[in-house]
Write an enzyme that holds these catalytic residues in place. Structure first.
Site, PDB file in Angstrom:
ATOM      1  N   HIS A  81       0.864  -1.189   0.000  1.00  0.00           N
ATOM      2  CA  HIS A  81       0.000   0.000   0.000  1.00  0.00           C
ATOM      3  C   HIS A  81       0.895   1.232   0.000  1.00  0.00           C
ATOM      4  O   HIS A  81       1.477   1.615   1.022  1.00  0.00           O
ATOM      5  CB  HIS A  81      -0.912   0.004   1.236  1.00  0.00           C
ATOM      6  CG  HIS A  81      -1.877   1.147   1.284  1.00  0.00           C
ATOM      7  ND1 HIS A  81      -3.236   0.988   1.465  1.00  0.00           N
ATOM      8  CD2 HIS A  81      -1.695   2.502   1.208  1.00  0.00           C
ATOM      9  CE1 HIS A  81      -3.837   2.162   1.490  1.00  0.00           C
ATOM     10  NE2 HIS A  81      -2.902   3.101   1.338  1.00  0.00           N
ATOM     11  N   HIS A  83       1.639   5.245  -2.392  1.00  0.00           N
ATOM     12  CA  HIS A  83       1.094   6.280  -3.282  1.00  0.00           C
ATOM     13  C   HIS A  83       2.262   6.880  -4.071  1.00  0.00           C
ATOM     14  O   HIS A  83       2.730   7.980  -3.770  1.00  0.00           O
ATOM     15  CB  HIS A  83       0.371   7.361  -2.482  1.00  0.00           C
ATOM     16  CG  HIS A  83      -0.887   6.916  -1.828  1.00  0.00           C
ATOM     17  ND1 HIS A  83      -2.133   7.078  -2.406  1.00  0.00           N
ATOM     18  CD2 HIS A  83      -1.102   6.286  -0.639  1.00  0.00           C
ATOM     19  CE1 HIS A  83      -3.060   6.579  -1.596  1.00  0.00           C
ATOM     20  NE2 HIS A  83      -2.460   6.088  -0.527  1.00  0.00           N
ATOM     21  N   LYS A  86       2.061  10.503  -5.506  1.00  0.00           N
ATOM     22  CA  LYS A  86       2.208  11.653  -4.608  1.00  0.00           C
ATOM     23  C   LYS A  86       3.619  11.789  -4.046  1.00  0.00           C
ATOM     24  O   LYS A  86       3.958  12.821  -3.452  1.00  0.00           O
ATOM     25  CB  LYS A  86       1.236  11.526  -3.426  1.00  0.00           C
ATOM     26  CG  LYS A  86      -0.241  11.617  -3.758  1.00  0.00           C
ATOM     27  CD  LYS A  86      -1.052  11.622  -2.457  1.00  0.00           C
ATOM     28  CE  LYS A  86      -2.541  11.724  -2.710  1.00  0.00           C
ATOM     29  NZ  LYS A  86      -3.114  10.440  -3.189  1.00  0.00           N
ATOM     30  N   HIS A 237      -9.397   2.256   0.885  1.00  0.00           N
ATOM     31  CA  HIS A 237      -9.032   3.042   2.064  1.00  0.00           C
ATOM     32  C   HIS A 237     -10.287   3.117   2.940  1.00  0.00           C
ATOM     33  O   HIS A 237     -11.324   3.614   2.493  1.00  0.00           O
ATOM     34  CB  HIS A 237      -8.639   4.467   1.671  1.00  0.00           C
ATOM     35  CG  HIS A 237      -7.300   4.589   1.018  1.00  0.00           C
ATOM     36  ND1 HIS A 237      -6.952   3.900  -0.113  1.00  0.00           N
ATOM     37  CD2 HIS A 237      -6.217   5.350   1.345  1.00  0.00           C
ATOM     38  CE1 HIS A 237      -5.707   4.231  -0.456  1.00  0.00           C
ATOM     39  NE2 HIS A 237      -5.247   5.102   0.407  1.00  0.00           N
ATOM     40  N   GLU A 240     -10.163   5.954   7.789  1.00  0.00           N
ATOM     41  CA  GLU A 240      -8.902   6.629   8.105  1.00  0.00           C
ATOM     42  C   GLU A 240      -9.198   7.770   9.072  1.00  0.00           C
ATOM     43  O   GLU A 240      -9.021   8.953   8.769  1.00  0.00           O
ATOM     44  CB  GLU A 240      -8.226   7.134   6.824  1.00  0.00           C
ATOM     45  CG  GLU A 240      -6.780   7.521   7.022  1.00  0.00           C
ATOM     46  CD  GLU A 240      -6.069   7.861   5.733  1.00  0.00           C
ATOM     47  OE1 GLU A 240      -4.900   8.273   5.821  1.00  0.00           O
ATOM     48  OE2 GLU A 240      -6.663   7.711   4.646  1.00  0.00           O
ATOM     49  N   ASP A 337       2.672   3.295   2.877  1.00  0.00           N
ATOM     50  CA  ASP A 337       1.696   4.338   2.586  1.00  0.00           C
ATOM     51  C   ASP A 337       2.399   5.527   1.933  1.00  0.00           C
ATOM     52  O   ASP A 337       3.169   5.368   1.013  1.00  0.00           O
ATOM     53  CB  ASP A 337       0.943   4.732   3.854  1.00  0.00           C
ATOM     54  CG  ASP A 337      -0.407   5.381   3.562  1.00  0.00           C
ATOM     55  OD1 ASP A 337      -0.849   5.360   2.395  1.00  0.00           O
ATOM     56  OD2 ASP A 337      -1.048   5.889   4.491  1.00  0.00           O
ATOM     57  N   ASN A 338       2.171   6.721   2.408  1.00  0.00           N
ATOM     58  CA  ASN A 338       2.704   7.924   1.756  1.00  0.00           C
ATOM     59  C   ASN A 338       4.162   8.167   2.122  1.00  0.00           C
ATOM     60  O   ASN A 338       4.610   7.792   3.207  1.00  0.00           O
ATOM     61  CB  ASN A 338       1.865   9.139   2.148  1.00  0.00           C
ATOM     62  CG  ASN A 338       0.422   8.996   1.724  1.00  0.00           C
ATOM     63  OD1 ASN A 338      -0.340   8.222   2.305  1.00  0.00           O
ATOM     64  ND2 ASN A 338       0.038   9.718   0.694  1.00  0.00           N
TER      65      ASN A 338
END
Length: 449
Positions: A81, A83, A86, A237, A240, A337-338
């Site tokens: 998972h 991104h 971004k 998602h 959250e 994640d990010n």
């Protein structure tokens, strides 16, 4: 150690002796002596870039030997998972207050201003080069799938996917809102892009806030119908937030069961579950298990965004209750994640660092047991990659050799001296210099490095 491995590897067939391997990385650990808390002692024979055998330590041999003196060896890792689209926009799109809404606003503004094909390509490639240097072999990335940039974003993604084939398997998720699902014309375009992209799956953001949940069941029904028709897995998602009123995971499980959908379903975040009372948490987990849903915990990003208020220390860790989920037989993965964007200002797609932080934050210790699989075999299973994240005969010899011999050593230091082995050979790559990104619009004058 790297030089000794390289010398041995040049022979084409060699033995890595006296390793310690997480038991969960093996399909058969019988005959291998215990080495403490989920670790076993073993030798690994590598031939022509693949694992030939995993033997008890001290097995007689004639091939060249590299003795790693009890060092841990892990399989290539799976980040299920992320991104990538971004990644690394923080210097030009910093989150002004570290809140969830601040992240949404900053990211949206940056998309409108700067997401050209060239910008996306350079940042995605930079992120993947980092992940590769750290030992990752597969990544699932959620891709913001807006109307204006649909063709551009997915076109770049396919280019990146092709360029990295054989090094990192890049698996994209169409990241949609529930409102998008009611637009049949737009969804036809999305599904066309998905069909054109190997391994792509469909996903959405399940609105976490109670005032947005009125259309949740209808939206999920449409999403499941699209996935069923396309033969696609689903990756969402969900919840959250630590708002106890958020019930996205409950409704998702009920919707999957009601539809009789038997394709893979993964739900990421699931923070609200940690804030429920015990009875509600248990009943929700039971429904998730019944629906066959896998869970991905994102501890770094969730700890960064959730329960944040200026001048106030957070009271909750805000991560999914992974112990309770795993105890119910639900597959639980952990992911990055990010990375250096408004949703998480830090990170570098280093899954060993993610695991070290998760272990401390979520108490994945005493015993550690099978938790290493959360960034390897379990994560691979959630992506449909059954043989990835394991050290088994016949698999590519994609390994990570660390100086650490046990959990205390692994967690105490960042393992920046690890040796990443791909197809039996130590790689030379190191994480790229952030200065490579200075050419992107806004970086020259950025103040948020």
């Amino acid at each position: 150690m790297k030089e000794r491995l390289l010398i041995a590897a040049r022979s084409g067939r060699f033995r890595v002796a006296r390793a310690r391997i997480p038991r969960c990385a093996l399909t058969d650990a019988s005959g291998l002596p215990e080495a403490g808390d989920g670790l076993v002692a073993a030798d690994i024979v590598i031939a022509d870039g693949r694992v030939e055998s995993v033997d008890p330590p001290g097995t007689p041999s004639t091939e060249p030997v590299c003795n790693v003196s009890g060092s841990m060896i892990w399989p290539g890792l799976v980040d299920c998972h992320t991104h990538l689209d971004k990644a690394h926009i923080w210097p030009r799109a910093a989150n002004p207050d570290g809140t969830f809404q601040g992240a949404i606003d900053a990211a949206w503004s940056d998309q409108e201003r700067s997401w050209t094909a060239d910008d996306l390509r350079k940042r995605m490639d930079f992120a993947l080069r980092s992940a590769y240097a750290y030992g990752t072999v597969a990544i699932r990335t959620h891709i913001d799938t807006g109307r204006e940039r649909l063709a551009t974003t997915w076109g770049v993604l396919r280019e990146i996917q092709a360029e990295w084939r054989g090094r990192i398997a890049v698996q994209p998720v169409a990241f949609l809102s529930l409102a998008d699902l009611s637009d049949e014309t737009f969804m036809a375009r999305v599904l066309a892009e998905q069909r054109a992209t190997p391994g792509a799956v469909i996903g959405a953001f399940i609105e976490a806030f109670p005032e947005h949940q009125s259309g949740l069941r209808d939206g999920l029904a449409r999403l499941i119908a699209y996935a069923d028709g396309a033969g696609s897995a689903i990756d969402l998602h969900v919840d959250e937030t630590i708002d106890q009123a958020s019930n996205g995971l409950e409704v998702t499980a009920e919707s999957v069961l009601a539809a009789g959908f038997d394709g893979p379903v993964v739900c990421g975040h699931c923070c609200a579950l940690s804030a429920y009372d015990e009875d509600r948490r248990r009943s929700t987990i039971d429904r998730v298990a019944e629906a066959g849903i896998g869970i991905v915990s994102l501890p770094l990003c969730n700890a960064y965004l959730q329960d944040r208020s200026a001048g106030r220390t957070p009271r909750l860790r805000a991560t999914a209750p992974v112990h309770e989920l795993a105890a119910a037989g639900i597959p639980v993965a952990i992911a990055s994640d990010n990375v250096r964007d408004p949703f998480y200002a830090y990170g570098d797609l280093d899954l060993i660092e993610v695991f070290r932080t998760a272990l401390r934050l979520q108490h994945l210790d005493h015993p550690v047991a099978d938790w290493p699989a959360s960034i390897a075999a379990t994560a691979g299973k959630l992506m449909g990659l059954i043989d990835v994240g394991r050290i088994v005969p016949g698999n590519p010899a994609d390994l990570i050799v660390m100086r650490a011999r046990g959990w205390s050593e692994l967690i105490a230091r960042p393992q920046s001296d690890r040796v990443v082995v791909r197809h039996g050979m130590p790689i030379a790559e190191t994480p790229p210099d952030y200065r490579e990104l200075d050419q992107l619009e806004g970086y020259e004058n950025a103040t948020h490095f």
